[in-house]
Every structure is written in C-alpha cells, then in structure tokens.
Design a protein around this motif. Structure first.
Motif, mmCIF file in Angstrom:
data_model
loop_
_atom_site.group_PDB
_atom_site.id
_atom_site.type_symbol
_atom_site.label_atom_id
_atom_site.label_comp_id
_atom_site.label_asym_id
_atom_site.label_seq_id
_atom_site.Cartn_x
_atom_site.Cartn_y
_atom_site.Cartn_z
ATOM 1 N N THR A 72 -12.511 72.901 116.371
ATOM 2 C CA THR A 72 -13.842 73.372 115.988
ATOM 3 C C THR A 72 -13.759 74.826 115.562
ATOM 4 O O THR A 72 -12.964 75.610 116.097
ATOM 5 N N LYS A 115 -11.855 63.775 108.832
ATOM 6 C CA LYS A 115 -13.132 63.418 109.444
ATOM 7 C C LYS A 115 -13.756 64.679 110.026
ATOM 8 O O LYS A 115 -13.104 65.393 110.793
ATOM 9 N N GLU A 163 -16.598 70.442 113.309
ATOM 10 C CA GLU A 163 -15.652 69.790 114.220
ATOM 11 C C GLU A 163 -14.789 68.838 113.409
ATOM 12 O O GLU A 163 -15.296 67.901 112.804
ATOM 13 N N THR A 208 -11.449 66.255 113.162
ATOM 14 C CA THR A 208 -10.615 65.378 113.978
ATOM 15 C C THR A 208 -9.136 65.679 113.721
ATOM 16 O O THR A 208 -8.722 65.843 112.566
ATOM 17 N N GLN A 209 -8.342 65.759 114.804
ATOM 18 C CA GLN A 209 -6.893 66.055 114.701
ATOM 19 C C GLN A 209 -6.153 64.901 114.028
ATOM 20 O O GLN A 209 -6.380 63.733 114.332
ATOM 21 N N ASN A 210 -5.278 65.241 113.061
ATOM 22 C CA ASN A 210 -4.307 64.294 112.490
ATOM 23 C C ASN A 210 -3.187 65.094 111.832
ATOM 24 O O ASN A 210 -3.194 66.336 111.861
ATOM 25 N N THR A 213 -17.635 66.699 111.330
ATOM 26 C CA THR A 213 -19.068 66.712 111.626
ATOM 27 C C THR A 213 -19.563 68.148 111.559
ATOM 28 O O THR A 213 -18.807 69.096 111.834
ATOM 29 N N HIS A 235 -8.046 66.319 120.669
ATOM 30 C CA HIS A 235 -8.467 65.432 119.582
ATOM 31 C C HIS A 235 -9.204 66.146 118.454
ATOM 32 O O HIS A 235 -9.341 65.590 117.371
ATOM 33 N N HIS A 236 -9.718 67.368 118.683
ATOM 34 C CA HIS A 236 -10.528 68.029 117.672
ATOM 35 C C HIS A 236 -10.198 69.507 117.551
ATOM 36 O O HIS A 236 -9.637 70.121 118.474
#
Length: 374
Positions: free
Chosen positions: A46, A67, A14, A16-18, A69, A43-44
């Motif tokens: 996966t 970021k 997963e 993180t969106q940026n 996980t 926001h993510h």
C-alpha cells in the motif's frame, strides 16, 4: 483553483503482491509519481499518492496486469467529480420526478367485501388500474357518474388523491324500511315524471316505449295487457323504468360556513361482557365465530369541523358535492345524480346565492290499475 484542489486529493492504493510488482513500482518511480507511506505485507503493498497521478497509475496497472484497489482519504469531500457520481445524482432527481407522475396504488375503503368487489368492476371499466399516469385519470365527475350508475345502492363516492395514492370511499344510500304489500290488482306502468328513457328492469309486462325516447307525465311505459291474436290477457306489469331528467335547484347560504369532514378511524377491541355506549360506532368488524363469542371489534370515526369562506371556485368544488348528496338523499332509492352544472353564482359580503342543474336518473314508473269492468 477548484480543479487544482481536486487533483491534489489524497488517495491510498493497495496493490496485490506478484512477480510483476517490482517492475510496476520501478515504472511508477520512472514516471516521477511520488509513493508516500509505503507499507508491505505478505500479500499487498500500500502507498499514498494524489489524484492527478491516477491516469498514469491506471495505465501502468493495465500494462503490468496488477490487481489494485483505491481508497479516497479526503473524507470531507462527499461527492466525487466522476461520471458515475454524476449519473447517480441525475438518476436520484429523475427517478422520483418520473415516479411522482404516476398513480401507484388505488385503495377502496368499502364497508363490505361485496361492495369493494363491485367498485373494483367499475374502476376496471374506467381503466383505473395502477400503475398509470396521473394525466390519464378521468375527471372526478366521470368517475363518480360511472360508479353511481353501476351501484345504485350508493348515494356518493368520496375520491381522495394524496401523492401517488388514490382512495375511494363509497357512502351507501339510507336504508328504507320495506313494507309488506298485499296482492295488488293487475296494473300498467305509467310515467310519474317527464324524461328520456335510459333502461328497463322488468319482471312482467310489455314495453310500450323504446329506450332513448322522451316521455311525459302520464304516458304509458309498460302495458300489463298481452295480446294473442284478437284475445287480450290481463297479465299486469311489474318492474322499473329509468329515465333521465333535469332538476333545477336554488340555494342561498352565508358566505362563511362551518362543515364537518370525516376524521381518522379508530379500532377498538373489547370484551362482549363490557357494557359500553355504541353511539359512536361507525361499523362492527366481522370476526371469526370462535372469536366473536368473546370479543367485539368496532370502528369509530369522529368528524372534524372546518370553516370555509365561499368563492366561485369553492362553490363548485365544495358546495356542489354537498348539494348533490342532499338531493339524492331526498329522492327514491336507486336514483343516481349523473351530472351537475352550476348555472349562476352571486356573491356579496355575507351571502352566496345561485342555481344548479342536476341530471337525475330515476325510476319514473308508477302503477295504474287496469280497469276490467264489473
């Protein structure tokens, strides 16, 4: 094969969106890393891949400062082949193993708070204060000798070790009825037995011998006559003189014996108005006065009968303490059995015979009236 199966384990990442996410995904595709079941939210992002690609993914994640996980999808694998798992397993084995080498708690099963406090002082002298290594625990004979020497109102101390817990159960000496003694004539204190003087406990009189000196039956221990120049004052001697001496005891027993050991204690709370037999009560628990008006709390303890077939080892471990308690109960109060030594044991099919030596510390002083003439 095992390593190949490990590398093909599925995992879900997963991210993180940026604004660096598109470049990160292009770098993954360029590295020929398959991105399966990709899902995008606000926001993510996966996707699923396999473990063999994880080193490259982590390298690119650090490059693009993403970021991320990781979730392992193969639930059948309980333990992961990772250094953290290996360290955890190692600690899981080492920590309990090391902890089992220590005594972590010492309990005193005394009948009164005063007795417990005195026993704690003896244990402090012996440096028995948890936690400490089991290998540092003194021999039971040394522990018992110190306790019985400090507390002469005890006849025996049971020492029970279970795992990392050590329990001391003191047994008081039988209470002797005190007699009202009329005023006596002044007396000396003489030895009723031979022995080596260990210490004095005097209220009157002057020592006639020193500590660590051998005395024999009839020797003067404490004089009741005080000299002031040429004048003699008949003052009298009062007190105790303790000495060490040996007792040799013989025993003959059936090889198979039945003996009783204390069982579990049970607490019983009852109304005072209830009429019950108190024959099984081991002791009554002291309650606050306002509560003691209405109820009683008693402790009952039933014994369990066990059978033992004696051999040389069991004679020393089981029989010696029983003989110890038997003889100390027959001796005067404040007498201490300081040491026991098994001299010989002979075992045949049905009988065990032997001899044992006990080192006894007893008050050997008796009064001898001072003759003052008519």
């Amino acid at each position: 094969m095992q390593r190949h199966g490990w590398n093909n384990r599925k995992l879900e990442l997963e991210v993180t969106q940026n604004d660096r996410l598109p470049g990160f995904l292009r770098a993954l595709a360029k590295a020929n890393i398959p991105l399966k079941k990709m899902k995008t939210t606000k926001h993510h992002v996966t996707f699923q891949t396999t473990r063999k690609h994880l080193p490259v993914i982590r390298k690119l994640r650090r490059k693009y400062h993403m970021k991320m996980t990781i979730d392992w999808l193969d639930e059948e694998v309980i333990l992961r082949n990772e250094w953290l798992v290996h360290i955890g397993l190692l600690l899981l084995i080492i920590v309990p193993l090391c902890a089992s080498q220590f005594i972590w708690s010492v309990d005193i099963d005394a009948s009164t708070p005063e007795q417990e406090e005195e026993l704690q002082k003896s244990l402090y002298i012996l440096q028995i204060s948890p936690p400490f290594l089991k290998s540092k625990l003194p021999d039971e004979t040394i522990i018992r000798q110190q306790i019985l020497q400090d507390q002469r109102e005890l006849s025996w101390v049971h020492i029970h070790q279970e795992g990392s817990n050590l329990t001391f159960s003191p047994i008081p000496s039988p209470k002797l009825e005190t007699e009202i003694v009329e005023k006596e004539q002044p007396s000396h204190l003489i030895a009723k037995k031979s022995g080596v003087i260990t210490h004095f406990n005097l209220t009157k009189g002057e020592r006639a011998v020193e500590e660590n000196k051998a005395v024999y039956t009839g020797d003067l221990l404490v004089t009741g006559i005080l000299k002031q120049g040429e004048k003699e004052i008949v003052y009298g001697a009062e007190g105790e003189v303790f000495a060490d001496y040996w007792i040799e005891a013989s025993f003959t027993l059936p090889r198979t014996i039945d003996y009783k050991v204390p069982g579990e204690r049970h607490y019983e709370l009852r109304w005072k108005k209830d009429k019950v037999k108190k024959g099984d009560d081991w002791q009554n628990v002291k309650l606050p006065k306002w509560l003691a008006k209405y109820v009683e709390l008693s402790v009952t303890q039933q014994s369990t009968t066990k059978q033992l077939k004696l051999d040389e080892q069991s004679v020393e471990k089981v029989l010696l303490p029983l003989l110890h308690q038997k003889y100390v109960n027959e001796l005067p109060s404040k007498t201490v059995m300081k040491r026991e030594k098994l001299l010989q044991v002979a075992i045949d099919n049905d009988t065990v015979k032997g001899k044992v030596l006990f080192l006894v510390n007893e008050n050997i002083a008796v009064k001898q009236v001072i003759y003052q003439g008519d």
